[in-house]
Design an enzyme around this catalytic site. Structure first.
Site, PDB file in Angstrom:
ATOM      1  N   GLU A  31       4.317  -2.803  -6.022  1.00  0.00           N
ATOM      2  CA  GLU A  31       4.285  -3.514  -4.746  1.00  0.00           C
ATOM      3  C   GLU A  31       5.691  -3.942  -4.309  1.00  0.00           C
ATOM      4  OE1 GLU A  31       2.866  -4.292  -1.416  1.00  0.00           O
ATOM      5  OE2 GLU A  31       1.244  -3.999  -2.864  1.00  0.00           O
ATOM      6  N   GLU A  40       9.937  -0.082   2.283  1.00  0.00           N
ATOM      7  CA  GLU A  40       9.587  -0.357   3.677  1.00  0.00           C
ATOM      8  C   GLU A  40      10.730  -1.047   4.412  1.00  0.00           C
ATOM      9  OE1 GLU A  40       5.966  -2.594   3.807  1.00  0.00           O
ATOM     10  OE2 GLU A  40       4.726  -0.844   3.368  1.00  0.00           O
TER      11      GLU A  40
END
Length: 127
Positions: A71, A78
């Protein structure tokens, strides 16, 4: 005046500070990471309740770490993709999708580990 470099120990302390700053930033901005932290807390609580063995704790810890790492990597990817490609771009989307896929695989792996570790205990409690 010449600027001196921080000592080795100060550099390590600074590194831990930067890492904690990154984790904190991701926790605040990523809903999925908060869900993973909640899930990990539930797994740890259940592990204490069921009195897992050392090997079972090791498996649970590896599963939790795997998901959190995936994550955090996904979030970092991102952020970088958004920096270099603020507008929609097929390759930007592909990079984000691949990173999200890594989180999905880590999560499925963690769920499988969770089932293998916790299921026998839960079956025994239901008998």
């Amino acid at each position: 005046m010449e600027k001196t470099r921080p000592s080795f120990i100060r550099q390590r302390i600074n590194s831990f500070g930067f890492a904690m700053k990154g984790i904190s930033s991701a926790f605040r901005s990523e809903v999925n990471l908060r869900w993973h932290v909640l899930s990990a807390g539930l797994a740890v609580g259940l592990g204490f309740y069921l009195e897992l063995t050392t090997v079972e704790w090791a498996l649970v810890c590896v599963a939790i770490g795997l998901v959190w790492m995936a994550e955090l990597f996904n979030t970092a990817i991102e952020v970088v993709v958004n920096l270099v490609s603020p507008g929609p771009h097929p390759l930007a989307g592909k990079a984000k999708d691949i990173a999200a896929g890594a989180v999905l695989i880590a999560s499925i792996t963690a769920a499988a580990i969770g089932l293998l570790v916790f299921w026998p205990y839960l079956v025994q409690l239901m008998e």
